[in-house]
Motif scaffolding. Sequence first.
Motif, PDB file in Angstrom:
ATOM      1  N   HIS A  79      92.037  71.507  53.372  1.00  0.00           N
ATOM      2  CA  HIS A  79      93.143  70.986  54.201  1.00  0.00           C
ATOM      3  C   HIS A  79      94.509  71.475  53.758  1.00  0.00           C
ATOM      4  CE1 HIS A  79      90.184  68.494  56.121  1.00  0.00           C
ATOM      5  NE2 HIS A  79      91.094  67.927  56.884  1.00  0.00           N
ATOM      6  N   SER A  85      93.346  78.237  50.963  1.00  0.00           N
ATOM      7  CA  SER A  85      92.140  78.347  50.142  1.00  0.00           C
ATOM      8  C   SER A  85      91.233  79.477  50.631  1.00  0.00           C
ATOM      9  CB  SER A  85      91.384  77.011  50.071  1.00  0.00           C
ATOM     10  OG  SER A  85      91.193  76.484  51.342  1.00  0.00           O
ATOM     11  N   THR A 136      95.506  59.025  53.818  1.00  0.00           N
ATOM     12  CA  THR A 136      94.723  58.261  54.807  1.00  0.00           C
ATOM     13  C   THR A 136      93.642  59.088  55.501  1.00  0.00           C
ATOM     14  OG1 THR A 136      96.581  58.676  56.257  1.00  0.00           O
ATOM     15  CG2 THR A 136      96.365  56.447  55.436  1.00  0.00           C
ATOM     16  N   GLY A 141      90.765  66.883  50.541  1.00  0.00           N
ATOM     17  CA  GLY A 141      90.255  66.905  49.169  1.00  0.00           C
ATOM     18  C   GLY A 141      91.140  66.054  48.265  1.00  0.00           C
ATOM     19  N   ILE A 143      91.503  66.150  44.870  1.00  0.00           N
ATOM     20  CA  ILE A 143      92.221  66.895  43.820  1.00  0.00           C
ATOM     21  C   ILE A 143      93.431  67.608  44.435  1.00  0.00           C
ATOM     22  CG2 ILE A 143      92.014  68.723  42.040  1.00  0.00           C
ATOM     23  CD1 ILE A 143      90.169  66.178  41.598  1.00  0.00           C
ATOM     24  N   TYR A 151     101.216  61.589  48.504  1.00  0.00           N
ATOM     25  CA  TYR A 151     101.840  60.436  49.160  1.00  0.00           C
ATOM     26  C   TYR A 151     100.780  59.707  49.975  1.00  0.00           C
ATOM     27  CZ  TYR A 151     106.354  62.828  48.473  1.00  0.00           C
ATOM     28  OH  TYR A 151     107.451  63.452  47.949  1.00  0.00           O
ATOM     29  N   GLY A 193      95.800  73.446  40.585  1.00  0.00           N
ATOM     30  CA  GLY A 193      94.853  74.443  40.079  1.00  0.00           C
ATOM     31  C   GLY A 193      95.483  75.723  39.577  1.00  0.00           C
ATOM     32  N   TYR A 416     108.339  68.994  49.437  1.00  0.00           N
ATOM     33  CA  TYR A 416     106.977  68.706  48.964  1.00  0.00           C
ATOM     34  C   TYR A 416     106.090  69.937  49.135  1.00  0.00           C
ATOM     35  CZ  TYR A 416     102.429  66.284  48.747  1.00  0.00           C
ATOM     36  OH  TYR A 416     101.157  65.895  48.432  1.00  0.00           O
ATOM     37  N   VAL A 460      97.331  77.604  44.807  1.00  0.00           N
ATOM     38  CA  VAL A 460      98.639  77.048  45.154  1.00  0.00           C
ATOM     39  C   VAL A 460      99.329  76.640  43.856  1.00  0.00           C
ATOM     40  CG1 VAL A 460      99.747  75.125  46.375  1.00  0.00           C
ATOM     41  CG2 VAL A 460      97.739  76.279  47.382  1.00  0.00           C
TER      42      VAL A 460
HETATM   43  C1  LIG Z   1      95.383  66.189  58.159  1.00  0.00           C
HETATM   44  C2  LIG Z   1      96.142  66.220  56.868  1.00  0.00           C
HETATM   45  C3  LIG Z   1      96.682  65.047  56.362  1.00  0.00           C
HETATM   46  C4  LIG Z   1      97.389  65.050  55.161  1.00  0.00           C
HETATM   47  N1  LIG Z   1      97.930  63.897  54.706  1.00  0.00           N
HETATM   48  C5  LIG Z   1      98.629  63.888  53.555  1.00  0.00           C
HETATM   49  C6  LIG Z   1      99.209  62.689  53.063  1.00  0.00           C
HETATM   50  O1  LIG Z   1      99.140  61.635  53.681  1.00  0.00           O
HETATM   51  N2  LIG Z   1      99.867  62.740  51.883  1.00  0.00           N
HETATM   52  C7  LIG Z   1      99.984  63.897  51.169  1.00  0.00           C
HETATM   53  O2  LIG Z   1     100.570  63.867  50.088  1.00  0.00           O
HETATM   54  N3  LIG Z   1      99.451  65.055  51.613  1.00  0.00           N
HETATM   55  C8  LIG Z   1      98.796  65.079  52.790  1.00  0.00           C
HETATM   56  N4  LIG Z   1      98.247  66.246  53.239  1.00  0.00           N
HETATM   57  C9  LIG Z   1      98.399  67.464  52.446  1.00  0.00           C
HETATM   58  C10 LIG Z   1      97.202  67.618  51.515  1.00  0.00           C
HETATM   59  O3  LIG Z   1      97.241  66.607  50.537  1.00  0.00           O
HETATM   60  C11 LIG Z   1      97.244  68.988  50.812  1.00  0.00           C
HETATM   61  O4  LIG Z   1      97.235  70.007  51.770  1.00  0.00           O
HETATM   62  C12 LIG Z   1      96.079  69.155  49.835  1.00  0.00           C
HETATM   63  O5  LIG Z   1      96.386  70.154  48.890  1.00  0.00           O
HETATM   64  C13 LIG Z   1      94.781  69.460  50.528  1.00  0.00           C
HETATM   65  O6  LIG Z   1      93.744  69.466  49.582  1.00  0.00           O
HETATM   66  P1  LIG Z   1      92.308  70.061  49.977  1.00  0.00           P
HETATM   67  O7  LIG Z   1      91.470  70.012  48.791  1.00  0.00           O
HETATM   68  O8  LIG Z   1      91.825  69.393  51.205  1.00  0.00           O
HETATM   69  O9  LIG Z   1      92.696  71.556  50.375  1.00  0.00           O
HETATM   70  P2  LIG Z   1      92.121  72.974  49.918  1.00  0.00           P
HETATM   71  O10 LIG Z   1      92.674  73.894  50.945  1.00  0.00           O
HETATM   72  O11 LIG Z   1      90.666  72.949  49.711  1.00  0.00           O
HETATM   73  O12 LIG Z   1      92.804  73.185  48.517  1.00  0.00           O
HETATM   74  C14 LIG Z   1      94.185  73.405  48.403  1.00  0.00           C
HETATM   75  C15 LIG Z   1      94.470  74.033  47.065  1.00  0.00           C
HETATM   76  O13 LIG Z   1      94.251  73.084  46.052  1.00  0.00           O
HETATM   77  C16 LIG Z   1      93.794  73.733  44.888  1.00  0.00           C
HETATM   78  N5  LIG Z   1      92.549  73.088  44.481  1.00  0.00           N
HETATM   79  C17 LIG Z   1      91.751  72.290  45.218  1.00  0.00           C
HETATM   80  N6  LIG Z   1      90.739  71.822  44.467  1.00  0.00           N
HETATM   81  C18 LIG Z   1      90.895  72.340  43.230  1.00  0.00           C
HETATM   82  C19 LIG Z   1      90.185  72.226  42.002  1.00  0.00           C
HETATM   83  N7  LIG Z   1      89.099  71.468  41.876  1.00  0.00           N
HETATM   84  N8  LIG Z   1      90.650  72.914  40.929  1.00  0.00           N
HETATM   85  C20 LIG Z   1      91.753  73.656  41.005  1.00  0.00           C
HETATM   86  N9  LIG Z   1      92.472  73.799  42.141  1.00  0.00           N
HETATM   87  C21 LIG Z   1      92.044  73.142  43.242  1.00  0.00           C
HETATM   88  C22 LIG Z   1      93.637  75.180  45.211  1.00  0.00           C
HETATM   89  O14 LIG Z   1      94.795  75.888  44.822  1.00  0.00           O
HETATM   90  C23 LIG Z   1      93.559  75.191  46.721  1.00  0.00           C
HETATM   91  O15 LIG Z   1      94.020  76.387  47.287  1.00  0.00           O
HETATM   92  C24 LIG Z   1      97.539  66.276  54.443  1.00  0.00           C
HETATM   93  C25 LIG Z   1      96.990  67.454  54.950  1.00  0.00           C
HETATM   94  C26 LIG Z   1      96.301  67.424  56.153  1.00  0.00           C
HETATM   95  C27 LIG Z   1      95.760  68.704  56.705  1.00  0.00           C
END
Ligand SMILES: Cc1cc2nc3c(=O)[nH]c(=O)nc-3n(C[C@H](O)[C@H](O)[C@H](O)COP(=O)(O)OP(=O)(O)OC[C@H]3O[C@@H](n4cnc5c(N)ncnc54)[C@H](O)[C@@H]3O)c2cc1C
Length: 464
Positions: A79, A85, A136, A141, A143, A151, A193, A416, A460
């Motif tokens: 996300h 990613s 929410t 993910g 992490i 937030y 990460g 942010y 990131v």
């Molecule tokens: C629909 C939606 C709602 C959201 N709502 C909120 C919210 O309410 N509050 C808020 O603060 N943010 C919010 N976000 C933003 C979200 O928290 C970030 O985009 C977050 O980084 C997504 O994490 P992911 O694991 O799903 O993404 P991914 O694309 O899988 O990972 C993002 C990056 O995180 C790093 N990463 C992930 N896992 C690991 C690991 N195990 N080890 C090392 N590095 C790792 C990598 O650099 C990767 O590129 C939202 C995003 C979306 C799309």
Amino acid sequence: MTDSAAHLTAVESFFKDHPDIKYISPSSAEFGTAREVWNGSRRDHPLAIVQPQSPADVTAVIKFAKSSGIPFTLRSGGHNLEGLSVVQDALLIDLRAFNSVTVSEDRNSATVGGGILQGELVNELWDQGLATPTGTIPTVGYIGWASYGGYGPFSSHWGLGVDQIIGATVVNPDGEIIKADETILEGIRGAGGLFGVIIDLTIKVYPLTAILSGPIIFDSSDIVKSYTNFNTAYHNLLETEGLPPQLTLQRVTFQSPRGLAFAALFCWSGTDLEEGKQWSEKIAALGPAKMNMVKPTTIPEWLGGAGAHVPNKVYGSSWSMNLSTITTAVAEAIARNLSILPNDPGAMFSLHQLRGPSAAPQEHGSVYGPREPHYMLEILAYGGTPEKQAESEAWGKQMADEVEKAAAESMLPTAYVSLYGSTHAGSTARWVDKVYGEKAGVLRDIKARFDPENVFKLTVPLLE
Ligand SMILES: Cc1cc2nc3c(=O)[nH]c(=O)nc-3n(C[C@H](O)[C@H](O)[C@H](O)COP(=O)(O)OP(=O)(O)OC[C@H]3O[C@@H](n4cnc5c(N)ncnc54)[C@H](O)[C@@H]3O)c2cc1C
């Protein structure tokens, strides 16, 4: 032979020699689905995909990638708002198999797997009478959410996601499994990460068996009027009475099946639900509300309901900024643009507030930049289909420009990292300076110490 062809040959040979590590080659039928991320406009084609099932798998893959010079990305929920990613010709390391939760004996902390989704985490904790801050949307993910800021509906009460992190196990750039020391933890708290693969995080958890939450939906027929009136009334309430930390409000606007909807997502995580109910009535009276759907519920239900409003796949980009206050001029600029929100489920606007003790300096070191009390604006300019992307992005850009002009006095220097896209910053160096502010130097120092060769160059926030 091109670099990517040579890399693919090396990858195919490595996984042939390591048949126990789950590998998805670009020619396999699963590949198309396995590469998908939330932002469908990210069309980059990874070199191949690996889905490690154990820390030993991760160490083998990182050692191989480093020694062969193969670029790689890390993915958990997929996300990231830009879809970072997935990168063209980079090996995609999908960590979703790491979804365990182990609660400590004293029930003050839990160790959670590096690929766990927010929904999986809240379900597991709730079954044990516990909670921790999350966002929410259940498919995000944990992490990725927590380690870059985090937030959500518990920010005012227990702090941001980064504030919960008290330990980590990491696979470092040499492919070794290490326990993060305080310096690496300082970097993980805000830059996730950047220093290695997070195999698990140890986080604070809190006893909780019920919450009071739900949307308070305001009359949206004249959204300019209702948004600006609510804003004025809310600020009066903040100044005269203040708000208890157990209450977090997120103002959202989205296209519902019944048309444009302006709502405050109310979440009360205090033990006295009667007090929470009185607060919900007070907030509803600020509108006035058309519907107050706040009720005693559970965190899994709360996330399930919120997640149902967000499409699984979208096309577009986001804008974000942090403001010290929402002045009437800013509220009017926001509201004018909400009145022309594209009629598309992917186009959304949300306002998070960091206030009270959560906006004060924290006990643990962190490179997270925006710590002062502030409002974080999420302008989600996405279309539910590729055809709707341009319209949504034009709306998002206009809104960002107009709010920026109106916010000359309240604009904070930092933004942010998860919402303020790298593409809008112009260059990755500028992006890092913008999102980490005065912590950017500390972040670069930690990176130089723990990953001097920049093995984790595609995680990131893309430090050059
Ligand atoms: C629909 C939606 C709602 C959201 N709502 C909120 C919210 O309410 N509050 C808020 O603060 N943010 C919010 N976000 C933003 C979200 O928290 C970030 O985009 C977050 O980084 C997504 O994490 P992911 O694991 O799903 O993404 P991914 O694309 O899988 O990972 C993002 C990056 O995180 C790093 N990463 C992930 N896992 C690991 C690991 N195990 N080890 C090392 N590095 C790792 C990598 O650099 C990767 O590129 C939202 C995003 C979306 C799309």
